[in-house]
Design a protein around this motif. Structure first.
Motif, PDB file in Angstrom:
ATOM      1  N   ALA A 298     -11.986 135.047 -14.480  1.00  0.00           N
ATOM      2  CA  ALA A 298     -12.426 134.554 -13.020  1.00  0.00           C
ATOM      3  C   ALA A 298     -14.281 134.095 -13.784  1.00  0.00           C
ATOM      4  CB  ALA A 298     -13.195 135.136 -12.826  1.00  0.00           C
ATOM      5  N   LEU A 299     -14.734 134.849 -14.604  1.00  0.00           N
ATOM      6  CA  LEU A 299     -15.936 133.666 -15.326  1.00  0.00           C
ATOM      7  C   LEU A 299     -16.321 132.985 -15.872  1.00  0.00           C
ATOM      8  CD1 LEU A 299     -18.315 136.731 -16.120  1.00  0.00           C
ATOM      9  CD2 LEU A 299     -19.269 135.319 -14.854  1.00  0.00           C
ATOM     10  N   ASP A 300     -15.119 133.019 -17.043  1.00  0.00           N
ATOM     11  CA  ASP A 300     -14.546 131.627 -17.612  1.00  0.00           C
ATOM     12  C   ASP A 300     -14.714 129.760 -16.451  1.00  0.00           C
ATOM     13  OD1 ASP A 300     -15.503 133.053 -19.872  1.00  0.00           O
ATOM     14  OD2 ASP A 300     -13.328 133.516 -20.594  1.00  0.00           O
ATOM     15  N   LEU A 301     -13.632 130.496 -15.923  1.00  0.00           N
ATOM     16  CA  LEU A 301     -13.206 129.619 -15.070  1.00  0.00           C
ATOM     17  C   LEU A 301     -14.339 128.552 -14.218  1.00  0.00           C
ATOM     18  CD1 LEU A 301     -10.366 128.309 -14.837  1.00  0.00           C
ATOM     19  CD2 LEU A 301     -10.350 129.652 -12.400  1.00  0.00           C
ATOM     20  N   ALA A 302     -15.056 129.814 -13.329  1.00  0.00           N
ATOM     21  CA  ALA A 302     -16.122 129.549 -13.278  1.00  0.00           C
ATOM     22  C   ALA A 302     -17.438 128.779 -14.085  1.00  0.00           C
ATOM     23  CB  ALA A 302     -17.226 130.378 -12.361  1.00  0.00           C
ATOM     24  N   GLN A 303     -18.000 129.138 -15.170  1.00  0.00           N
ATOM     25  CA  GLN A 303     -18.640 128.594 -15.893  1.00  0.00           C
ATOM     26  C   GLN A 303     -17.983 127.039 -15.916  1.00  0.00           C
ATOM     27  OE1 GLN A 303     -21.296 129.482 -16.339  1.00  0.00           O
ATOM     28  NE2 GLN A 303     -20.568 130.727 -14.846  1.00  0.00           N
ATOM     29  N   ARG A 304     -16.549 126.806 -15.987  1.00  0.00           N
ATOM     30  CA  ARG A 304     -16.602 125.392 -15.975  1.00  0.00           C
ATOM     31  C   ARG A 304     -16.655 124.382 -15.227  1.00  0.00           C
ATOM     32  NH1 ARG A 304     -10.547 126.042 -17.893  1.00  0.00           N
ATOM     33  NH2 ARG A 304     -10.337 128.581 -17.664  1.00  0.00           N
ATOM     34  N   ARG A 305     -16.205 125.230 -13.879  1.00  0.00           N
ATOM     35  CA  ARG A 305     -15.926 124.333 -12.465  1.00  0.00           C
ATOM     36  C   ARG A 305     -17.417 124.306 -11.939  1.00  0.00           C
ATOM     37  NH1 ARG A 305     -11.253 127.185 -10.699  1.00  0.00           N
ATOM     38  NH2 ARG A 305      -9.648 125.740 -11.659  1.00  0.00           N
ATOM     39  N   GLY A 306     -18.525 125.194 -12.334  1.00  0.00           N
ATOM     40  CA  GLY A 306     -19.993 125.063 -11.778  1.00  0.00           C
ATOM     41  C   GLY A 306     -20.226 126.307 -10.639  1.00  0.00           C
ATOM     42  N   VAL A 307     -21.346 126.432 -10.617  1.00  0.00           N
ATOM     43  CA  VAL A 307     -21.352 127.052  -9.290  1.00  0.00           C
ATOM     44  C   VAL A 307     -22.237 126.598  -8.606  1.00  0.00           C
ATOM     45  CG1 VAL A 307     -21.276 129.620 -10.305  1.00  0.00           C
ATOM     46  CG2 VAL A 307     -23.241 128.592 -10.478  1.00  0.00           C
TER      47      VAL A 307
ATOM     48  N   GLU B  57     -28.184 131.438  -8.925  1.00  0.00           N
ATOM     49  CA  GLU B  57     -28.029 131.789 -10.386  1.00  0.00           C
ATOM     50  C   GLU B  57     -27.436 132.875 -11.247  1.00  0.00           C
ATOM     51  OE1 GLU B  57     -32.686 131.784 -11.251  1.00  0.00           O
ATOM     52  OE2 GLU B  57     -31.744 133.352 -11.622  1.00  0.00           O
ATOM     53  N   VAL B  58     -26.577 132.669 -11.811  1.00  0.00           N
ATOM     54  CA  VAL B  58     -25.938 133.704 -12.496  1.00  0.00           C
ATOM     55  C   VAL B  58     -25.478 133.670 -13.874  1.00  0.00           C
ATOM     56  CG1 VAL B  58     -23.056 133.826 -12.948  1.00  0.00           C
ATOM     57  CG2 VAL B  58     -23.876 132.476 -10.808  1.00  0.00           C
ATOM     58  N   THR B  59     -25.824 134.737 -14.852  1.00  0.00           N
ATOM     59  CA  THR B  59     -26.103 134.769 -16.097  1.00  0.00           C
ATOM     60  C   THR B  59     -24.805 135.761 -15.744  1.00  0.00           C
ATOM     61  OG1 THR B  59     -28.652 135.108 -15.221  1.00  0.00           O
ATOM     62  CG2 THR B  59     -27.581 135.344 -17.382  1.00  0.00           C
ATOM     63  N   PRO B  60     -23.652 134.793 -17.617  1.00  0.00           N
ATOM     64  CA  PRO B  60     -22.641 135.411 -17.789  1.00  0.00           C
ATOM     65  C   PRO B  60     -22.940 136.447 -19.019  1.00  0.00           C
ATOM     66  CG  PRO B  60     -22.613 133.014 -17.674  1.00  0.00           C
ATOM     67  CD  PRO B  60     -24.294 133.421 -17.390  1.00  0.00           C
ATOM     68  N   ASP B  61     -24.053 136.009 -19.799  1.00  0.00           N
ATOM     69  CA  ASP B  61     -24.037 137.367 -20.275  1.00  0.00           C
ATOM     70  C   ASP B  61     -24.150 139.223 -20.151  1.00  0.00           C
ATOM     71  OD1 ASP B  61     -23.797 135.404 -22.022  1.00  0.00           O
ATOM     72  OD2 ASP B  61     -25.617 134.482 -22.660  1.00  0.00           O
ATOM     73  N   THR B  62     -25.049 138.860 -18.899  1.00  0.00           N
ATOM     74  CA  THR B  62     -25.544 140.371 -19.050  1.00  0.00           C
ATOM     75  C   THR B  62     -24.290 140.375 -17.407  1.00  0.00           C
ATOM     76  OG1 THR B  62     -26.830 139.186 -17.056  1.00  0.00           O
ATOM     77  CG2 THR B  62     -27.882 139.593 -19.248  1.00  0.00           C
TER      78      THR B  62
ATOM     79  N   ALA C  74     -15.027 136.434  -9.570  1.00  0.00           N
ATOM     80  CA  ALA C  74     -13.573 136.725  -8.683  1.00  0.00           C
ATOM     81  C   ALA C  74     -13.285 134.564  -8.813  1.00  0.00           C
ATOM     82  CB  ALA C  74     -13.201 137.577  -7.695  1.00  0.00           C
ATOM     83  N   THR C  75     -11.611 134.434  -8.324  1.00  0.00           N
ATOM     84  CA  THR C  75     -10.778 133.435  -8.710  1.00  0.00           C
ATOM     85  C   THR C  75     -10.798 133.422  -7.217  1.00  0.00           C
ATOM     86  OG1 THR C  75      -8.377 134.088  -9.245  1.00  0.00           O
ATOM     87  CG2 THR C  75      -9.874 133.737 -10.522  1.00  0.00           C
ATOM     88  N   SER C  76     -10.934 134.393  -6.050  1.00  0.00           N
ATOM     89  CA  SER C  76     -10.464 133.524  -4.890  1.00  0.00           C
ATOM     90  C   SER C  76     -10.963 135.201  -3.387  1.00  0.00           C
ATOM     91  CB  SER C  76      -8.708 133.947  -4.189  1.00  0.00           C
ATOM     92  OG  SER C  76      -8.541 135.348  -4.258  1.00  0.00           O
ATOM     93  N   ARG C  77     -11.470 134.389  -2.486  1.00  0.00           N
ATOM     94  CA  ARG C  77     -11.995 135.569  -1.502  1.00  0.00           C
ATOM     95  C   ARG C  77     -11.279 137.531  -2.220  1.00  0.00           C
ATOM     96  NH1 ARG C  77     -13.928 130.498   0.514  1.00  0.00           N
ATOM     97  NH2 ARG C  77     -16.097 130.533   0.411  1.00  0.00           N
ATOM     98  N   SER C  78     -10.181 136.603  -2.058  1.00  0.00           N
ATOM     99  CA  SER C  78      -9.208 138.073  -1.435  1.00  0.00           C
ATOM    100  C   SER C  78      -9.211 139.324  -2.835  1.00  0.00           C
ATOM    101  CB  SER C  78      -7.818 137.911  -0.392  1.00  0.00           C
ATOM    102  OG  SER C  78      -7.267 137.106  -1.514  1.00  0.00           O
TER     103      SER C  78
END
Ligand code: SF4
Length: 208
Positions: A160-169, A174-179, A110-114
């Motif tokens: 949101a996942l695309d955006l997070a992958q660009r910004r980093g977690v 440990e995030v696995t976007p494929d699954t 998600a892009t924000s906590r809300s």
């Protein structure tokens, strides 16, 4: 479930700080802090007077607003932290970080906590294989969070996942976007949390 429904950019302006409450918009020049970095309201540009109490209060409000929690629940977190072993301020931050809605946001679903809170309420996530729709659910080390099978096509989550992958977690996740899944590697230490918060002031406020 009660939540704040007013204008969120006002909250950032009140605290004089970006609280990142609006997702993508917070990273653009449309951000209200970029445009009008002074408190909202008629007396917003007046010279403020700061008492010890008001400084502590502002710090508590800042922390509460970052995580989108109302006063009663926030006080309960403080009581839990106060009863637990360790440094109260740090434990308080860790309790807030362990909330499912916060973790969903940190994991990049998600892009924000809300937004994360709403997605959790709508049943888009499972924890260790079981569907959980309670935003305040507390996660622990080793827990596995996943987007449910039918929700993987939800555009908001994919974007949101695309955006997070660009910004980093953060390193503790440990995030696995494929699954569409993520694991809590550890509960963050104080040094992992870079928000400009002085939690000792919050402890002082509630300890009066
Ligand atoms: Fe705060 Fe985001 Fe609004 Fe900027 S755009 S004032 S960071 S909520």
């Amino acid at each position: 479930m009660a939540r704040y429904t007013g204008a969120v950019c006002r909250l950032c302006r009140r605290e004089g700080l970006k609280l990142f409450l609006k997702g993508e918009r917070c990273y653009t020049d449309k951000c209200a802090i970029e445009r009008r970095n002074y408190p909202p309201g008629q007396h917003g540009q007046a010279r403020p007077k700061f008492s010890e109490y008001s400084i502590q209060l502002r710090e508590k409000q800042k922390l509460r607003r970052i995580y989108g929690i109302l006063e009663g629940q926030f006080r309960r977190y403080f009581q839990m932290a106060d009863r637990a072993k360790g440094v109260t301020g740090e434990t308080l931050l860790q309790l807030l970080e362990r909330r499912l809605d916060n973790m969903v946001y940190r994991m990049g679903f998600a892009t924000s906590r809300s937004e994360a809170r709403q997605l959790v309420r709508h049943g888009h996530f499972s924890v260790n294989g079981r569907k959980v729709n309670v935003p305040s659910f507390l996660l622990k080390t080793g827990d596995q969070v996943a987007v449910t099978e039918r929700s993987r096509k939800v555009t908001r989550i994919q974007e949101a996942l695309d955006l997070a992958q660009r910004r980093g977690v953060p390193d503790w996740l440990e995030v696995t976007p494929d699954t569409f899944s993520a694991r809590v590697k550890s509960i963050p230490a104080r040094s992992d949390l870079t928000m400009p918060i002085n939690e000792k002031l919050v402890v002082e406020l509630y300890s009066k």
